[in-house]
Each structure stands twice: as C-alpha cells, then as structure tokens.
Design a protein around this motif. Structure first.
Motif, short mmCIF file in Angstrom:
data_model
loop_
_atom_site.label_atom_id
_atom_site.label_comp_id
_atom_site.label_asym_id
_atom_site.label_seq_id
_atom_site.Cartn_x
_atom_site.Cartn_y
_atom_site.Cartn_z
N VAL A 306 0.86 -1.18 0.00
CA VAL A 306 0.00 0.00 0.00
C VAL A 306 0.90 1.23 0.00
N ILE A 307 0.50 2.23 -0.77
CA ILE A 307 1.27 3.47 -0.83
C ILE A 307 0.39 4.59 -0.30
N ILE A 308 0.92 5.32 0.69
CA ILE A 308 0.11 6.37 1.33
C ILE A 308 0.82 7.73 1.19
N PRO A 309 0.14 8.67 0.58
CA PRO A 309 0.73 10.01 0.44
C PRO A 309 0.53 10.83 1.72
N ILE A 310 1.58 11.60 2.08
CA ILE A 310 1.49 12.49 3.25
C ILE A 310 1.57 13.91 2.70
N TYR A 311 0.50 14.67 2.85
CA TYR A 311 0.48 15.98 2.18
C TYR A 311 -0.32 16.99 3.01
N LYS A 312 -0.02 18.26 2.74
CA LYS A 312 -0.71 19.33 3.46
C LYS A 312 -1.76 20.01 2.58
N ASN A 313 -1.56 19.95 1.27
CA ASN A 313 -2.49 20.63 0.36
C ASN A 313 -2.55 19.88 -0.97
N SER A 314 -3.46 20.31 -1.82
CA SER A 314 -3.70 19.54 -3.04
C SER A 314 -2.54 19.64 -4.03
N GLU A 315 -1.74 20.74 -3.95
CA GLU A 315 -0.55 20.82 -4.82
C GLU A 315 0.43 19.71 -4.44
N LYS A 339 -1.90 -0.95 -3.91
CA LYS A 339 -3.00 0.02 -3.77
C LYS A 339 -2.41 1.38 -3.41
N TYR A 340 -2.75 2.38 -4.19
CA TYR A 340 -2.36 3.75 -3.85
C TYR A 340 -3.55 4.39 -3.18
#
Lengths: 493, 493
Positions: A306-315, A339-340
């Motif tokens: 599984v791949i999990i993105p860590i982000y603060k905003n949509s950019e 799975k992303y």
C-alpha cells in the motif's frame, strides 16, 4: 479504525478473545443471524480466493478436474457406509419439506404439511456417498480409470460450539474424490495430495506443518487411513489443516462400483478423498498475526503493497501522485498487487493503523520532503521496521522485500514450533508438560484405550504419527508396552 | 463415441430430445439421484468455470467484491418482504431438524424428533433477505456506501418440472447485491449490470440478446423494476439469460436498513440485485450447437484447438510429434488452449467424432504425408469446412480463425433471430404467428389482464419491453387501447 485497533485485546491477555476480535475488526468475517454460520466479508473472502486460485492451479497440474455434485444427499445414501453414517448422523441438517404456505389459521407463513418429502434429504456434510453413487455410472472398465474430480463447495455440520473459520456449521471447502484401478495407485494419490497440501501450507501460507497419519480414533469415518498436516498455532495448540483419506474399497462396496480390470475380472474400485476448508483462514491468522492485527504472507495477501501520500495541500498531493504513478506501474509490471490510497477523507495515521490491522505486508509512505530528497519510507508489517530508502529502484527492492517477509514469517513460525516441541518419556512429566502447550513427542502403545485415557485425563489428543523424523521404537509412557515410534500429542482446535 | 454421435437425435426430429441427449453425450451434465438436481460433469464444469472467470473479472473491474453469506435463511427473514415470500414460498427446501439417530425400534437411521429446530431454515432460493439482514450492521452513514458485493453460490428452488441447466432444483449462480445512497445511483448500477451481462453474452457466448424491462407480471418478487436480457434459441423459443433488479427501498424497509445521508437525515438505503446462473449453459448449447454435437464459441471453449496425429506406426507418430511440439508451444504463447491428443487407444475417426461432439472450435489433423509436404488439415467446427494449409505460420492463422469463428457464430445467431422476429398488428395474426416460433413485436395496453389473457390463450409471454429500437406508440392488438411501444412476445424456456 485507529480506535478499533487500540481496542484489540492483546494475545497475552486472552488469546481466544484476541482471535475473535481480530476476525471481526480486520473485516474478515462476522457471525450471521443463523446459528453457527458466518458471513465471510469481502476482505476475508479475497484471501480465501487467493488460496482457492493457488490450490486449484496445483490440483489441475496433477490432472484433477473440477465438477459439481448435488448439495442434498438422500438419507439412504448417507446410510450405505456404516461407519460413515455413524460419524456424521449426529450433526446433519435435514430437509424434510419442500414448500411453505400461508397458515389457514392466520399464523403467517408455515411449513406445508402436505409437502413432506418421501425421503429426507441431508445437506451434505461431505460428498463421498453422492459421488460414489454417481461414479457407479461412470466407471465400467479400467480404461475409465482413474477418475480425478474435485469440487469447491459449501458443506454443513451441525456443530454445537462454533468459532469463526475454525468450526462453523456451514463452511466452504474443496473435496477431491478419486477412483483408481489399484490399491497402490490410490495410496500414491492419497500421499501425493497430503504432500501438495503441505507444499501449499509452507510455500503460500508460510505455515510449517508436520505430515503424519491419524490414529484409528481420529480417522475419517469410512477411511482405512487418514493422512493429515498439523500446524502449531501461536498459543501452542495444534490445528489440523488438511486431510487425505485412503478409503480402500469401502465406498465402492457400499455403492457397488466395480470395473473390469486388465485381467478381465470384475473388481471393486479403489478410492481416496482429500480436502481443505475455510479453517485454513483460522490457521493463517493464528500462525502469524500480532497485537497490531493481521500479518499476511505476501503470497496470499490481496494487497501486497500500500502506498500512502502524506500531504498538506492539493498541490503537494498532485506532486506526490505524479511521483507515485510510475512506481505503481513498475510494481504491477512485476506482478505485485498494489494500492495507492489517496482517499482524502481519512488521515494518514488512520490509514497506517488500518493497513497494519489488515496485515498488508509492505507500506510505502511518501511526503513532500521525500519528493525533494528522492526518498520513500518503507515499512514491513512482519517486524514493523521502518526505513527511509531512495525512490530509485524501489520496485525491485520491494519485490525482494516481499520474498524476505515470506521467508521470515515462515522461519519465525518454524522456530516457534521447534521451541514448543519436545520429547517426553514419562506420563508424569507428560501431564506437566501438556499444560505448557505445544507438541509433545511421546511413545504410545498403539491402542485406542491408552489414547482415550490420555485424552480424558489431559485433554491431549494424538495429532499424528509423523511420517518423517525419528523412527526409533520405545515403550509407551502410560502402559510400558512396546511403541513403534514417537507420536505427536497436543491440545488442539 | 462415434456410435454415441451417430445416435444423437436430429434437431429437426425432436429439438427437446436432441438437447437432453447432447447434454449427456457431450459429458456436460447428467441427472443425479436427487430429484431435479444435476451433476455437472468435468467438461461442462470447465465451460462454466470459463464463464465464471470472465464474469468475475468484469464485475471486479466495476468495483464489485466477492463475499459469502449463509446457505440457510431463517423462515422469519424470508417472510419480512411480503411480495418476496409470496414469490418463493411455494418452492422452498425446508430444514426442520439438525440430527439423525438410530431408531430404537430398529428402523435404521431416522430423523431425531428431539432435534427439531425452533425456527425452520430455508435453503436459499436467493439471498436478498439474509444479505439485507447483514447490511443493517454494515451501513450507518453515506460514507459506508455504496456496498457492492457479489457471491458465487448454489441456490435451490423446488421446481416441479426440471431440465438440465435450464430449470433445476439446485443451480449455481452469482448474485450481486448493491446498496446505494441515492435512487439514481442504484438505478445506474442496475442498468450498468444488465449492460455488462449483454456484453458478456455477445462477446463471449457469441449470443445476441435483447435488453429490456420486464412487465409487472414477470418482475422479480420484491423488485420495483426488473431488467432482462432475452436470447432466442434455435427453435425460436426465448430464454431469459440474466436479470438485474432495482429493488428501491423495499428490502431496506423490510430489514430497517437506514443511513445518515449528506444532509444529516436518516434515510432508507437503495438496493439492487443481479444474477446469472448455470442456465447460461443451456443458452449456450441451444444457440450454436448442431446435429453433430456442441458448437462452442472460441472465447469460452476449454479446449480451443485439438491436434490429432494420423499415423501407421510409432516411427511416424514420433516424427509427427516432433513437428507438432513447436506448434503447440506457439499456440500456447498466443494464449490459446490446445490439446495434442496422441492417445494410442482411440483411432483418429473416434477422436474426430468425439471432439466434434464436444464442440472444439478448431481441429488440426496431421499425417505422414503432411510432414513431407509441410501441410496440415484444418477443420473449423462451426461450418465443418476442412482445408489443407501450409504448416508455416499456422499458429497465427489459427488465432485469426478462432476470432473468425467467434464472429461467424454470433452473426449466424443474429441472422436467425432477425429472421424469426416480426411485427404483428392483429391478435388474429398473432395467434397464427406465435405457432411458428420466434419473437413477435406487438402492441400491448400495459395491463396485467391483457398479458394474462394472451398467455392463457397462446402460451406466449411478454419477454420484455425493449430498451432499444422502435418506440412508436400504437394500439393494443387485443383491446385497442393505447400502447406506448411494441413489446416482445414469445414462448419461452
């Protein structure tokens, strides 16, 4: 999810409670409204499907074909083989009527007494009888043999005390039923299938097993000989994980299935049957999982990475997604199920806990700083170790890591079994040791009486007479009579 | 085999007899010892497996997951939805007891009267009730929706007149059960699935179908609306091949399944269900097969190509085998399922007849002279045309031929349907035309009364109100009242 995970009982506190909670919380199965029957939920079923696909391929490689036989068995069929009916009569679901109707006295919908069956039908607890009733029409000459059929089916045994996957009134399984021209060929197939089950358990489930023969007491009802694979769960109890039965000519005689052999003589056909069931799901769970949830072997995990993105905003998310996309493609090209999870309604912490609970073998987490640095955080579920690695070449390293996890959890389970297996020579010592769990290798005089005395006094049963290992004779720990070899005792599921 | 083939009744003599014989002789299925239940034999099951695998992949591509729900349904569950129980009560297998015992009066093994169930259990005729009883626990918020589950299962409907594959007391099927947050979304899924079934029928089964809506009379018990795909068999009868039901909120209301919607209000969940069954095997057989046996569409044939060596001695066989080996490899590399039948106990003539009977799409025969000439005899099953072709490049040409056969049998079936479909404007003419078989497009006033009158007088039913084609209004051929569009009438399986 994070909350649910926190609530998972620890194994050391109450192993049984941990198991039940895990089955539910990891979305594998749940109790249904029907006594003793479970609902297998999509995530649990996806694991079962991977088991099915693998086994089905392995069966077909040995020449087995699938077929389908009726769910309902006439009572008279079940009764044809004396030991067989004796073994199953006490736990049969019986169909007696074929219609409901509106009660003329206004009690709603009731069973229509005019629609009583002439002969009761039994929901199959296993299909030897209906299948041998069918084989009678298929087999006439040695040229018609062997017949190598398997069916994937549901069966029903009205168990009084049930536990999800381990013992349920209805369960899913496969049952192979082979017919042969000679005793030798049938015995060879019986052994071939127990070896196949052992291979599957070890290579796919990462679960070490001991192959052996059942004592007369534990034999399948109607068999001459039952081969078994026995696994040890984390709590030291044994779990019978698959069986293969040499049925001799018992069912051929009961259903009068004869063939003209090469010497032009009529002869009864030689039979074997073999099966594994959704019980394997219980075995899988109790072999590897921990206080954080499931641990799945990569070879059977519906989601391997599984791949999990860590982000603060949509950019940031857009940038991460752009980096992840080719990695997903590379992993898929290697045959890896990935799975992303970029769902925005759950925070990364929730996702982490959820995929841990669900036993996904490898987790990649990737944030804005990782993009800058060309790195990714890799976590392996078996050890929970985290490591920051370069993005470059990640797909190949993940592939290698999956194999490493597969090997590691097998070795861990094997080490556990070896540590909890010991030889015992006196009944006194046996009684003490059995309380500690695990497998005990002890001498036994081969009689049902001694076996039953030990069971009554210690709750331990003979799991099997192992096919491999030490074959030195000795004397029975209880009676002092001669023993051909040590056998495995354990308490069991 | 050759003898069995010779014995196959011709379609023109007795279509129904031809069908029954073909099912048995081609080793697809046979009657079992249990009334109305069949045994699906390995060859028949292999075709069903190809259907399953294809459909399963198509379902999953739309986000559907598999799960498994109990076989037995408490009687009270079945009774919760009034129309539903009305539709199924008359054909239910009812489990009333859970144990057999030895009769104290010496009558052998009998039902134990002390093991009567408090509440009777019904062998599922379909699973809406048990599934919606389960969904109640799964669905709380719009965030839990949609739920998109399918199960591959056996079901039981106690039919009085049965025919293998077409109408059996037990049959295999898949049943999808979806839960949605809005009526629109549920309707869209209902339509999506009937379109998926139509695609499957046309692209894999090579069977043209008409998509339409069922009249109220023919609707699934408990549905607001039933979509159907209807195919025409060679004898001009219709066969309903798949259905998708918009269940509205009926089952959610019956099982009190509500969710908190986006406006923070409680609302009943919207449902649909959809299924196809082993009936499709009957449809497949009656769409393409001929007096020589089965004709299978290449996309579903378990064996797509059979290669048969013609030889006089073992040297010739060895030489032929050496030539065939790379061809087998080339075909397999193209994803084609191929069997090289070099069995020495059956003569080529027997093999030819057998594979014709079994519907193998392409046969290659290769003899000593072919080796010399670098040729091979190619026979296509659909037209029975034979042609000698160069061995060079044969794999690619066989691949193309398989696609040509797939297209050809579809076109042939479509042409047949078109020839046997006509518009009729008077009831007088209708009564004459219906005797000739086929589909009749006629105007109908939309009432149950008229539909039932037509059925009683002509045995024709409304197969569907077609979704596509001519939508011109008119007047009912029976009552002269207004009709929104022509509907399809036919006699049916």
């Amino acid at each position: 999810m994070a909350k649910e995970l926190k609530d998972l009982t620890k194994r050391s506190e109450d192993y049984s409670k941990w198991y039940n909670e895990l089955v539910t919380k990891a979305d594998l199965a749940e109790q249904s409204a029907v006594r003793g029957c479970m609902v297998i939920k999509p995530y649990g079923y996806a694991i079962w499907e991977k088991m099915q696909q693998t086994l089905d391929r392995m069966f077909k490689e040995t020449g087995v074909q699938n077929a389908y036989f009726p769910l309902l068995i006439p009572k008279s069929f079940l009764c044809r083989e004396a030991e067989h009916v004796e073994g199953f009569a006490k736990e049969c679901a019986v169909v007696t009527h074929y219609r409901l109707k509106n009660d003329p006295n206004g009690n709603g919908v009731v069973v229509d007494p005019d629609a009583r069956l002439e002969e009761e039908l039994i929901v199959r607890p296993t299909s030897e009888t209906i299948i041998w009733g069918t084989y009678k029409n298929w087999i006439h000459s040695y040229r018609d043999l062997p017949v190598l059929c398997n069916q994937w089916a549901n069966v029903m045994r009205w168990e009084m005390r049930t536990r999800m996957f381990l013992r349920t009134a209805e369960f899913l399984w496969q049952e192979g039923h082979c017919a042969h021209a000679t005793a030798e060929e049938s015995e060879a197939r019986t052994v071939q299938m127990i070896n196949l089950y052992a291979d599957f358990a070890e290579k796919y489930m990462a679960m070490p097993v001991i192959k052996g023969v059942k004592s007369a007491n534990e034999r399948f009802a109607g068999a001459l000989n039952t081969y078994t694979i026995e696994a040890m769960m984390q709590d030291g109890k044994a779990l019978q994980s698959g069986t293969s039965h040499n049925l001799g000519q018992n069912f051929a005689k009961a259903f009068d299935v004869t063939f003209i052999n090469k010497d032009n003589q009529p002869e009864y056909v030689w039979a074997n049957s073999w099966g594994v069931s959704t019980r394997l799901m219980g075995a899988l769970i109790m072999t590897h999982s921990d206080d954080n949830g499931l641990v799945l072997p990569p070879h059977l995990a519906p989601i391997q990475v599984v791949i999990i993105p860590i982000y603060k905003n949509s950019e940031q998310l857009a940038e991460i997604s752009k980096t992840v996309e080719p990695i997903v493609e590379q992993l898929r090209a290697l045959g890896i199920s990935v799975k992303y999870d970029d769902a925005e309604n759950r925070r990364p912490g929730f996702k982490f806990a959820d995929y841990e609970l669900k036993g996904v073998p490898v987790r990649l987490a990737i944030g804005a700083r990782d993009i800058e640095n060309g790195t990714v955080e890799v976590m392996r579920r078996d050890t929970l170790e985290k490591q920051v690695e370069p993005l470059d070449g990640i797909a190949a390293r993940v592939q290698a890591l999956l194999e490493e996890i597969q090997t590691n959890i097998y070795q861990k389970a094997l080490k556990h079994r070896e540590e909890m297996t010991r030889e015992v020579d006196t009944y006194e010592e046996f009684k003490k040791e059995i309380e500690k769990g695990g497998f005990i290798l002890a001498h036994w005089d081969g009689t049902v009486e001694t076996e039953e005395k030990i069971k009554a006094e210690t709750k331990a049963t003979i799991r099997c007479i192992p096919l491999e290992g030490d074959k030195t004779p000795g004397v029975c720990m209880v009676t002092g009579k001669p023993s051909a070899q040590r056998v495995i005792f354990a308490r069991n599921y």
